[in-house]
Design a protein around this motif. Structure first.
Motif, PDB file in Angstrom:
ATOM      1  N   PHE A   1      -4.553   9.416   0.273  1.00 53.18           N
ATOM      2  CA  PHE A   1      -3.459   8.699  -0.178  1.00 53.18           C
ATOM      3  C   PHE A   1      -3.477   8.148  -1.449  1.00 53.18           C
ATOM      4  O   PHE A   1      -2.539   8.235  -2.381  1.00 53.18           O
ATOM      5  CB  PHE A   1      -3.030   7.584   0.917  1.00 53.18           C
ATOM      6  CG  PHE A   1      -2.187   7.980   1.885  1.00 53.18           C
ATOM      7  CD1 PHE A   1      -0.615   7.803   1.967  1.00 53.18           C
ATOM      8  CD2 PHE A   1      -2.346   8.631   2.979  1.00 53.18           C
ATOM      9  CE1 PHE A   1       0.300   8.129   2.861  1.00 53.18           C
ATOM     10  CE2 PHE A   1      -1.301   9.116   3.993  1.00 53.18           C
ATOM     11  CZ  PHE A   1      -0.127   8.870   3.811  1.00 53.18           C
ATOM     12  N   PHE A   2      -4.585   7.667  -1.866  1.00 55.00           N
ATOM     13  CA  PHE A   2      -4.892   6.948  -2.740  1.00 55.00           C
ATOM     14  C   PHE A   2      -4.966   7.907  -4.190  1.00 55.00           C
ATOM     15  O   PHE A   2      -4.487   7.529  -5.394  1.00 55.00           O
ATOM     16  CB  PHE A   2      -5.964   6.065  -2.969  1.00 55.00           C
ATOM     17  CG  PHE A   2      -5.877   4.760  -2.391  1.00 55.00           C
ATOM     18  CD1 PHE A   2      -5.678   4.386  -1.007  1.00 55.00           C
ATOM     19  CD2 PHE A   2      -5.621   3.465  -3.054  1.00 55.00           C
ATOM     20  CE1 PHE A   2      -5.358   3.291  -0.460  1.00 55.00           C
ATOM     21  CE2 PHE A   2      -5.232   2.484  -2.614  1.00 55.00           C
ATOM     22  CZ  PHE A   2      -5.191   2.450  -1.155  1.00 55.00           C
ATOM     23  N   ALA A   3      -5.299   9.073  -3.989  1.00 59.10           N
ATOM     24  CA  ALA A   3      -5.089  10.158  -5.046  1.00 59.10           C
ATOM     25  C   ALA A   3      -3.740  10.279  -5.179  1.00 59.10           C
ATOM     26  O   ALA A   3      -3.115  10.515  -6.244  1.00 59.10           O
ATOM     27  CB  ALA A   3      -5.867  11.527  -4.350  1.00 59.10           C
ATOM     28  N   ALA A   4      -2.988  10.438  -3.967  1.00 60.67           N
ATOM     29  CA  ALA A   4      -1.377  10.629  -4.154  1.00 60.67           C
ATOM     30  C   ALA A   4      -0.589   9.611  -4.978  1.00 60.67           C
ATOM     31  O   ALA A   4       0.311   9.859  -5.675  1.00 60.67           O
ATOM     32  CB  ALA A   4      -0.829  10.849  -2.988  1.00 60.67           C
ATOM     33  N   LEU A   5      -1.267   8.372  -4.771  1.00 60.35           N
ATOM     34  CA  LEU A   5      -0.483   7.406  -5.484  1.00 60.35           C
ATOM     35  C   LEU A   5      -0.897   7.296  -7.002  1.00 60.35           C
ATOM     36  O   LEU A   5       0.087   7.221  -7.685  1.00 60.35           O
ATOM     37  CB  LEU A   5      -1.334   5.889  -5.017  1.00 60.35           C
ATOM     38  CG  LEU A   5      -0.750   5.592  -3.496  1.00 60.35           C
ATOM     39  CD1 LEU A   5      -1.811   4.201  -2.936  1.00 60.35           C
ATOM     40  CD2 LEU A   5       0.586   4.878  -3.417  1.00 60.35           C
ATOM     41  N   ASP A   6      -2.083   7.444  -7.407  1.00 63.13           N
ATOM     42  CA  ASP A   6      -2.526   7.806  -8.643  1.00 63.13           C
ATOM     43  C   ASP A   6      -1.497   8.953  -9.219  1.00 63.13           C
ATOM     44  O   ASP A   6      -1.081   8.815 -10.444  1.00 63.13           O
ATOM     45  CB  ASP A   6      -3.911   8.185  -8.821  1.00 63.13           C
ATOM     46  CG  ASP A   6      -5.063   7.150  -8.795  1.00 63.13           C
ATOM     47  OD1 ASP A   6      -4.545   6.065  -9.181  1.00 63.13           O
ATOM     48  OD2 ASP A   6      -6.094   7.151  -8.458  1.00 63.13           O
ATOM     49  N   GLU A   7      -1.531  10.095  -8.473  1.00 57.72           N
ATOM     50  CA  GLU A   7      -0.603  11.190  -9.277  1.00 57.72           C
ATOM     51  C   GLU A   7       0.688  10.840  -9.294  1.00 57.72           C
ATOM     52  O   GLU A   7       1.188  11.119 -10.191  1.00 57.72           O
ATOM     53  CB  GLU A   7      -0.681  12.204  -7.965  1.00 57.72           C
ATOM     54  CG  GLU A   7      -0.032  13.700  -8.329  1.00 57.72           C
ATOM     55  CD  GLU A   7      -0.717  14.420  -9.315  1.00 57.72           C
ATOM     56  OE1 GLU A   7      -0.175  15.135  -9.432  1.00 57.72           O
ATOM     57  OE2 GLU A   7      -2.069  14.002  -9.289  1.00 57.72           O
ATOM     58  N   ALA A   8       1.352   9.837  -8.421  1.00 59.45           N
ATOM     59  CA  ALA A   8       2.527   9.256  -8.456  1.00 59.45           C
ATOM     60  C   ALA A   8       2.943   8.346  -9.739  1.00 59.45           C
ATOM     61  O   ALA A   8       3.771   7.815  -9.925  1.00 59.45           O
ATOM     62  CB  ALA A   8       3.179   8.962  -7.171  1.00 59.45           C
ATOM     63  N   GLY A   9       1.690   7.808 -10.271  1.00 59.70           N
ATOM     64  CA  GLY A   9       1.781   6.794 -11.229  1.00 59.70           C
ATOM     65  C   GLY A   9       1.855   5.530 -10.826  1.00 59.70           C
ATOM     66  O   GLY A   9       2.390   4.500 -11.348  1.00 59.70           O
ATOM     67  N   VAL A  10       1.639   5.068  -9.432  1.00 56.59           N
ATOM     68  CA  VAL A  10       1.868   3.768  -8.842  1.00 56.59           C
ATOM     69  C   VAL A  10       0.462   3.241  -9.488  1.00 56.59           C
ATOM     70  O   VAL A  10      -0.639   3.594  -9.508  1.00 56.59           O
ATOM     71  CB  VAL A  10       1.423   3.918  -7.337  1.00 56.59           C
ATOM     72  CG1 VAL A  10       1.254   2.634  -6.764  1.00 56.59           C
ATOM     73  CG2 VAL A  10       2.942   4.574  -6.745  1.00 56.59           C
ATOM     74  N   ARG A  11       0.647   1.879  -9.895  1.00 55.16           N
ATOM     75  CA  ARG A  11      -0.306   0.928 -10.597  1.00 55.16           C
ATOM     76  C   ARG A  11      -0.930   0.331  -9.204  1.00 55.16           C
ATOM     77  O   ARG A  11      -0.126  -0.089  -8.601  1.00 55.16           O
ATOM     78  CB  ARG A  11       0.270  -0.024 -11.381  1.00 55.16           C
ATOM     79  CG  ARG A  11       0.852   0.799 -12.542  1.00 55.16           C
ATOM     80  CD  ARG A  11       1.216  -0.095 -13.751  1.00 55.16           C
ATOM     81  NE  ARG A  11       1.719   0.368 -14.985  1.00 55.16           N
ATOM     82  CZ  ARG A  11       2.748   0.904 -15.117  1.00 55.16           C
ATOM     83  NH1 ARG A  11       3.740   0.592 -14.238  1.00 55.16           N
ATOM     84  NH2 ARG A  11       3.149   1.635 -16.345  1.00 55.16           N
ATOM     85  N   ILE A  12      -2.180   0.140  -9.185  1.00 54.31           N
ATOM     86  CA  ILE A  12      -2.762  -0.334  -8.120  1.00 54.31           C
ATOM     87  C   ILE A  12      -3.681  -1.709  -8.479  1.00 54.31           C
ATOM     88  O   ILE A  12      -4.325  -1.542  -9.216  1.00 54.31           O
ATOM     89  CB  ILE A  12      -3.905   0.632  -7.163  1.00 54.31           C
ATOM     90  CG1 ILE A  12      -2.711   1.802  -6.662  1.00 54.31           C
ATOM     91  CG2 ILE A  12      -4.433  -0.156  -6.067  1.00 54.31           C
ATOM     92  CD1 ILE A  12      -3.586   2.943  -6.317  1.00 54.31           C
ATOM     93  N   SER A  13      -3.640  -2.937  -7.883  1.00 46.01           N
ATOM     94  CA  SER A  13      -4.531  -3.864  -8.104  1.00 46.01           C
ATOM     95  C   SER A  13      -4.974  -4.280  -6.643  1.00 46.01           C
ATOM     96  O   SER A  13      -4.360  -4.665  -5.989  1.00 46.01           O
ATOM     97  CB  SER A  13      -3.670  -5.076  -8.719  1.00 46.01           C
ATOM     98  OG  SER A  13      -2.905  -4.948  -9.728  1.00 46.01           O
ATOM     99  N   SER A  14      -6.433  -4.314  -6.533  1.00 50.47           N
ATOM    100  CA  SER A  14      -6.869  -4.576  -5.407  1.00 50.47           C
ATOM    101  C   SER A  14      -8.027  -5.615  -5.498  1.00 50.47           C
ATOM    102  O   SER A  14      -8.698  -5.714  -6.775  1.00 50.47           O
ATOM    103  CB  SER A  14      -7.883  -3.198  -4.792  1.00 50.47           C
ATOM    104  OG  SER A  14      -8.675  -2.934  -5.563  1.00 50.47           O
ATOM    105  N   GLY A  15      -8.387  -6.255  -4.334  1.00 50.95           N
ATOM    106  CA  GLY A  15      -9.429  -7.286  -4.496  1.00 50.95           C
ATOM    107  C   GLY A  15      -9.098  -8.849  -4.421  1.00 50.95           C
ATOM    108  O   GLY A  15      -9.979  -9.692  -4.366  1.00 50.95           O
ATOM    109  N   ASN A  16      -7.807  -8.975  -4.568  1.00 51.86           N
ATOM    110  CA  ASN A  16      -7.528 -10.319  -4.477  1.00 51.86           C
ATOM    111  C   ASN A  16      -6.194 -10.303  -3.763  1.00 51.86           C
ATOM    112  O   ASN A  16      -5.095  -9.574  -3.718  1.00 51.86           O
ATOM    113  CB  ASN A  16      -7.100 -10.951  -5.861  1.00 51.86           C
ATOM    114  CG  ASN A  16      -8.369 -10.725  -6.827  1.00 51.86           C
ATOM    115  OD1 ASN A  16      -9.264 -11.592  -6.624  1.00 51.86           O
ATOM    116  ND2 ASN A  16      -8.156  -9.954  -7.835  1.00 51.86           N
ATOM    117  N   PRO A  17      -5.913 -11.610  -3.076  1.00 51.43           N
ATOM    118  CA  PRO A  17      -4.993 -11.845  -2.029  1.00 51.43           C
ATOM    119  C   PRO A  17      -3.554 -12.344  -2.568  1.00 51.43           C
ATOM    120  O   PRO A  17      -3.782 -12.917  -3.702  1.00 51.43           O
ATOM    121  CB  PRO A  17      -5.382 -12.666  -0.871  1.00 51.43           C
ATOM    122  CG  PRO A  17      -6.422 -13.598  -1.697  1.00 51.43           C
ATOM    123  CD  PRO A  17      -7.023 -12.754  -2.826  1.00 51.43           C
TER     124      PRO A  17
END
Lengths: 421, 425
Positions: free
Chosen positions: A261-277
């Motif tokens: 899923f995360f590879a697909a998100l990268d592929e789709a150009g989705v920006r991801i910010s993780s680690g903070n609520p």
């Protein structure tokens, strides 16, 4: 407002990831904000639509046929059959050839590590030879130090459940010496790298116990990056098919799905910010539209702006719904979560009874926007997907992943379409 | 009568009295033993003798409640990468527990005359070593690069001879800063105080210079207060007294700037991690919460406050490809995707993330003779992915990750600020 997107999705589980993919497909710019590592790694890797009716009848053979019997407030009733089908289409695209089950509407029956048989819509290819509808006799193999699968007990459970084949379980020592509480990832690594000829030695250790079994099941730890190769090697030496039994957390099958899923998100150009609520939000002057959410950076509140927002933070377990002694709440936007005033009515005295808490969650309108106690939408540009949406006891129904996929697809698509207008 | 029989009369009481001492009980109680942290631990992945973070944290903490229970010496094999913090779904303060346990182990159980203690103390105080060494950079570089010296280091001190000591710059960042006459931009509204840390001062001043130029180009007034080591290597070696001293000096020198409108920015992600998380978790020092709440990583600061995406999208640089590695401490601050997200929109640049494995060096860890092999085994996956990446230049925010990347592949390694400088200054 430097950090700004068309659509912002809060939550990185199956629902959040699906929402972000569906929103990105509309051409919108999308950011996914997730506090912790994806909850997909806690999941067995089995993807369900519906295994049992809300009344506990089942296992259901064709989940689509059973949709009509669901109550009006059920998330499936809100999104409708077509959306569920499309969502599983999206899942099949992401999972690619690593998953099976898409050839039919009917549920497959998969053995679990507890020895129960679970109705499910999609299953990892590595589990395919374990199908409970398959008549071939089976041997389950567990390992001394890995308490998550007690193979003889699980085999007895399966036999007691009336599977149409004979099944035995045996507990062996893993051929590579690992520490006593080594995790599935360590086992998988040893097999991936074939440390000390682990594959050959494992097959040799299993072989004397075959005793006519036509297939052999192992806990889901048969390699990570080279799983297919590990299974092929074991199978070639043993002369029978091998399969993985889906396991509890931390789950390799779940981790593999998360990677997909995360590879697909990268592929789709989705920006991801993780680690903070995400901890708070601000609205425009009317109070009807959310303008930004605030991400807590250990004391600093960083604003993330967007045109549309989707809440996919999970249910009571995922902490998208929280409870105190007084009330049940949705902690970020304080969306309305209906629940009895007396907390002793939240649960049933019977452990496996009909618990009210299992259905706690926000109440969506037809577009999956959370509504208030007055039935009006809480915010014009906020939608919800996955476990945070109430109305279904997904653990009892075996419907959790399907609800995440279907509501994610609808919430993401609607948010993306509206944001791009 | 039990509460269950007559629930209306049950009222919770304060079972545990308020305490002045650090009490990690609530954190330990949040652990429901899902063992996700153990699957995220890079040391446990390659060292079958290492009981993972769940043991080092909540389990050891519970064992110790019964008194007389010594801290297990395996705590010294924890590399303080802090990945367990990020992995825990229940927000158990694992790294805080590890830091506390390690501090106690070093204080109470480690022989202060042992080679290990002496070696760790030297490594933890790289700051002092670098300050002396950089006074005569060419001589130090020649001496430290000498294979005889390396052998002596290994045999006598237990510092691995496999690694080449990082070269000292001929002019430190602070010397350059003095020479240019301090800030070139003055502003009442946009002000930052730069925490450069040891490495960009003594070893890679080009990173510090890039930081200053980039921020000045956005109209920021940059000041560079006097500072000590952030404390990161001290935490990792259980030298909490040293760390507290350094933290005290840093807090003293930075806290006064905050009311004047300055935020603190660091170019090293372990420095920002330390000021932001470890300081308030471990020390009760006046102003330390304020310092923590106003500390940012440099690129993060610009992303939040400026249209950095727009500035980068409008820029063009000469063709270049990078293999980017996210340091564990960047990961823990939620910064692991920042560089790739930013630079994939920069004309001329190809950038690829080389995966989520740990580089394995973890600051001083990989410099220890007995940890060198573990360190390289952890790094194997990253080296492999770097070789397979299109880029032939590495990129990372962390100085020691960059040492490891260079050591394992021979690639030149850049800091994101250097590419940012090239793009927009």
């Amino acid at each position: 407002m430097p950090i700004s997107e068309d659509v912002l999705v809060v939550g990185g589980g199956l629902a959040g990831a699906t929402t972000a993919l569906a929103a990105a497909e509309t051409g919108a710019s999308v950011r996914l904000v997730t506090y912790k590592k994806s909850t997909m790694r806690f999941a067995s890797g089995l993807i369900d639509i519906l295994g049992y009716t809300p009344d506990g009848e089942g296992p259901i053979s064709n989940p689509y046929d059973a949709l009509a019997s669901l109550p009006e407030a059920h998330p499936y009733s809100v999104v409708g059959e077509e959306a569920i089908r499309e969502a599983f289409g999206l899942f099949d695209e992401v999972a690619g050839d690593s998953y099976l089950g898409g050839h039919t509407d009917a549920n497959a029956l998969l053995p679990t590590h507890g020895g129960t048989v679970k109705p499910t819509a999609r299953y990892p290819k590595s589990a395919a030879n374990g199908l409970a509808s398959d008549g071939r006799d089976a041997l389950l193999v567990g390992f001394e130090s890995l308490t998550d699968l007690d193979a003889p007990l699980a085999a007895d459970h399966m036999a007691a459940a009336g599977v149409p084949f004979s099944v035995r379980g045996v507990t062996l020592e893993f051929p590579v010496e690992l520490r006593a509480d080594a995790k599935v990832t360590r086992f998988a690594k040893a097999l991936d790298a074939d440390e000390n000829r682990a594959r050959r030695r494992l097959a040799d250790a299993v072989e004397p116990h075959l005793d006519g079994a036509e297939r052999v099941g192992f806990p889901a730890l048969l390699g990570d990056e080279h799983g297919e190769e590990v299974r092929a090697d074991l199978s070639a030496t043993l002369g029978v098919d091998v399969f993985e039994v889906p396991m509890g957390p931390p789950s390799l099958a779940g981790l593999r799905l998360e990677d997909r899923f995360f590879a697909a998100l990268d592929e789709a150009g989705v920006r991801i910010s993780s680690g903070n609520p995400v901890v708070d939000f601000e609205t425009d002057e009317t109070g009807d539209r959310i303008e930004a959410v605030f991400v807590d950076r250990k004391g600093q509140r960083v604003p993330y702006h967007a045109g549309q927002f989707v809440l996919a933070t999970g249910g009571l377990v995922g902490k998208g719904i929280d409870s105190s002694r007084e009330r049940v709440e949705e902690p970020i936007f304080d969306c309305h979560v209906p629940h009895p005033g007396d907390r002793y009515e939240w649960s049933d005295a019977d452990a496996f009874g009909d618990h009210a808490f299992a259905r706690f969650g926000v109440v969506p309108d037809e577009e999956l926007r959370p509504t208030g106690s007055d039935d009006d939408v809480e915010f014009e540009n906020l939608r919800a997907a996955g476990g945070v949406v109430g109305g279904a006891d997904f653990a009892a129904e075996k419907s959790g992943s399907g609800i995440s996929l279907a509501t994610g697809l609808v919430a993401g698509r609607n948010a993306g379409t509206e944001a791009s207008q | 009568m039990s509460d269950a029989e007559n629930p209306s009369e049950f009222e919770p009481v304060q079972v545990f009295p308020e305490t002045e001492e650090m009490d990690l009980r609530p954190g330990a109680d949040n652990c429901y033993k899902c063992t996700t942290c153990d699957t995220a631990c890079p040391v446990a992945e390659v060292d079958d003798g290492f009981p993972g973070p769940k043991f080092q944290g909540p389990e050891q903490w519970r064992l110790k409640r019964k008194e007389d229970e010594a801290v297990d010496d395996s705590i010294m094999s924890c590399s303080n990468c802090m990945r367990c913090d990020d992995a825990c779904p229940s927000s158990v303060p694992l790294s805080q527990m590890h830091n506390t346990a390690r501090g106690e182990y070093v204080d109470e159980q480690m022989d202060k005359l042992s080679r290990e203690y002496l070696r760790n103390r030297i490594l933890a105080n790289y700051n002092t070593l670098a300050m002396l060494g950089s006074k005569v950079p060419r001589l130090t570089n020649a001496v430290m690069g000498n294979s005889l010296v390396q052998t002596v280091n290994e045999k006598l001190l237990g510092i691995t001879g496999e690694r080449e000591f990082p070269e000292f710059a001929e002019q430190t960042f602070r010397e350059w800063w003095e020479e240019r006459g301090g800030p070139q931009v003055r502003s009442e509204e946009k002000r930052v105080a730069y925490f450069h840390g040891c490495y960009s001062n003594y070893n890679t001043p080009e990173v510090g210079k890039a930081m200053v130029r980039v921020f000045e180009s956005f109209g920021y007034e940059v000041v560079v207060p006097k500072q000590r080591c952030s404390g990161t290597p001290m935490f990792a070696n259980g030298m909490l007294d040293d760390a507290k001293r350094a933290a005290g000096i840093n807090a003293e020198n930075f806290k006064g700037l905050i009311p004047e409108g300055y935020d603190i920015v660091a170019s090293c992600t372990s420095c920002s991690m330390s000021l932001r998380q470890e300081y308030p978790e471990l020390f009760d020092i006046d102003g330390i919460e304020d310092v923590s709440n106003h500390t940012y990583e440099a690129v993060e600061y610009l992303r939040i406050h400026e249209d950095l995406r727009g500035a980068v999208a409008d820029a063009t640089v000469s063709d270049q490809s990078f293999a980017y590695h996210a340091p564990c401490h960047a990961r823990n601050q939620g910064l692991d995707r920042q560089a790739v997200e930013l630079f994939r929109e920069l004309d001329g640049v190809t950038i690829e993330d080389v995966g989520d494995s740990c580089s394995g060096i973890s600051g001083t860890y990989g410099w220890k003779e007995e940890k060198y092999e573990t360190s390289m085994a952890i790094g194997e996956e990253m080296f492999d992915h770097m070789h397979h990446a299109e880029g032939d230049v590495g990129m990372t925010e962390c100085p020691t990750c960059s040492m490891q990347m260079n050591h394992g592949t021979g690639y030149e390694i850049k800091h994101p600020l250097q590419l940012l400088e090239e793009a927009i200054v």
